[in-house]
Write an enzyme that holds these catalytic residues in place. Structure first.
Site, short mmCIF file in Angstrom:
data_model
loop_
_atom_site.label_atom_id
_atom_site.label_comp_id
_atom_site.label_asym_id
_atom_site.label_seq_id
_atom_site.Cartn_x
_atom_site.Cartn_y
_atom_site.Cartn_z
N THR A 1 49.07 -20.23 88.75
CA THR A 1 50.52 -20.45 88.81
C THR A 1 50.84 -21.88 89.18
O THR A 1 51.70 -22.53 88.57
CB THR A 1 51.17 -19.47 89.80
OG1 THR A 1 51.01 -18.13 89.30
CG2 THR A 1 52.65 -19.76 89.99
N ALA B 1 40.24 -18.58 89.91
CA ALA B 1 38.90 -18.06 90.21
C ALA B 1 38.86 -16.55 90.34
O ALA B 1 37.86 -15.92 89.99
CB ALA B 1 38.38 -18.69 91.51
N HIS B 2 39.94 -15.94 90.83
CA HIS B 2 39.89 -14.49 91.09
C HIS B 2 39.92 -13.66 89.82
O HIS B 2 39.75 -12.44 89.87
CB HIS B 2 41.02 -14.08 92.04
CG HIS B 2 42.39 -14.07 91.43
ND1 HIS B 2 43.04 -12.91 91.08
CD2 HIS B 2 43.24 -15.08 91.13
CE1 HIS B 2 44.23 -13.20 90.61
NE2 HIS B 2 44.38 -14.51 90.62
N CYS C 1 51.80 -9.22 88.73
CA CYS C 1 52.79 -10.18 89.22
C CYS C 1 54.21 -9.64 89.16
O CYS C 1 55.10 -10.18 89.78
CB CYS C 1 52.71 -11.47 88.39
SG CYS C 1 51.06 -12.18 88.34
#
Length: 382
Positions: free
Chosen positions: A72, A201-202, A331
């Site tokens: 984001t 990364a997640h 989200c």
């Protein structure tokens, strides 16, 4: 009760090796990377090593990798700074981008007077590239195209090489939200010269709270966050060393094992799609998510043939049976507006039926998928 995690598009389980690497960093490399003493230098060396590693795997230059707090922030940085620093006057995008892009573009249109064009979508939610070319050719202003490589809800795959070529031919910058594809698809930035990309990364078995922006060398972008010379002057703020080395470890593992793990997850998706069609007549797939050639191998977005009233209890029922999936992107799970992606591509009757996103990883098994389908089948038959 079984506990089955099938929401990997929202976030993934952290690899054991990543946890070990981060624990080591927290225990032994606690110096501030901006400090000149040995503690600081050790941390700084680790960060620069991670930057070089990522760049090497992507065939990019280390200076083109800027560590951020996630996708984001990377999307926001790129879009806002392109308008501010590169005199971008027109943004061409779609209405089914991640909200990190759509909300930012809406704000730039409202507050910075940026002209925004939306590419037409086909019935499956894929951008009409003929319309994109028309928009590019009919606007002589400084332009930026922002189209995601993999849609995070329906999994549609953009022909990113073709879009990149179209942008070059029409003197437009190209930004792609690649949060759902970095770590899952190979990249060569010399062969696919995208100007800007975002990663988290997640999404590939790394930690939350860290990602990176790919910003093409000599782009002219200046920092969005001020207050220090960190990240080679591209992003102020003390670097999160343990997260960055965790990202590096997850990234290396993803690409060193890419072919093997990709083949395994492809097998899971094929099994899921085939078994769904066999066990639940009338099930449908949203977008191209049931087609392995036109969508990512990591997710399926399906529509269950039950009525609107019954649909209200579906996600709760799955959770009570230990199955974790998503009714849209994570989200927007707190929103009552529903999926902006599905609202664009489904008709009123189709929207009344419940849609679910199941997303897979190397940690899932066919037995888990069979259990989830059995729970869905029992619910539909009640």
């Amino acid at each position: 009760m079984k506990k089955i995690y099938l929401d990997n598009a929202a976030t993934t389980q952290v690899r054991e090796g990543v946890i070990c690497k981060m624990q080591e960093a927290l225990s032994n490399f606690y110096g501030n990377p901006s400090s000149t003493h040995s503690f600081g230098r050790s941390a700084k060396t680790g960060i620069e090593s991670a930057r070089k590693t990522i760049a090497k795997y992507m065939n990019a230059h280390p200076s083109e990798i800027v560590f951020t707090s996630g996708g984001t922030e990377a999307d926001n940085m790129i879009l806002r700074c392109a308008v501010r620093d590169l005199d971008v006057q027109t943004i061409i995008t779609s209405r089914i981008e991640h909200h990190a892009v759509t909300h930012t573009v809406e704000e730039l249109e409202e507050k910075q007077n940026v002209r925004v064009h939306y590419v037409n979508l086909d019935e499956y939610g894929s951008p009409d590239l003929a319309h994109l070319e028309q928009l590019l050719k009919n606007d002589d202003s400084k332009k930026l195209v922002s189209l995601m490589h993999i849609n995070n809800e329906i999994g549609n795959k953009l022909d990113i090489d073709k879009v990149s070529a179209m942008c070059r031919e029409n003197d437009a910058l190209f930004h792609s939200d690649t949060v759902q594809s970095i770590g899952h698809f190979a990249w060569d930035m010399q062969q696919t010269p995208v100007d800007f990309m975002a990663a988290a990364a997640h999404k590939f078995h790394g930690p939350k709270g860290v990602g990176f922006a790919y910003i093409k060398k000599n782009s002219g972008l200046k920092p969005m966050i001020s207050g220090g010379a960190q990240e080679r002057g591209n992003r102020a703020g003390t670097e999160s060393y343990h997260n960055i080395v965790g990202l590096e470890e997850a990234f290396v593992n993803a690409y060193d094992n890419l072919e093997e793990e990709q083949a395994y997850v492809v097998g899971l998706k094929k099994h899921f799609v085939h078994t769904l069609q066999k066990e639940i007549p009338g099930v449908e797939f949203n977008g191209h998510s049931g087609d392995l050639d036109k969508s990512t191998y990591t997710l399926v977005n399906m529509r269950l043939p039950v009525d609107e009233q019954k649909a209200l209890m579906l996600l709760f029922h799955l959770d009570m049976q230990g199955v974790a999936c998503s009714q849209g992107s994570a989200c927007q799970s707190g929103s009552n507006k529903g999926s902006h992606v599905l609202n664009e591509i489904l008709n009123v009757e189709e929207l009344k039926k419940p849609s679910l996103r199941f997303s897979f990883s190397k940690y899932n098994t066919k037995e888990e998928l069979d259990y989830a389908i059995r729970v869905l089948k029992e619910f539909a038959a009640q």
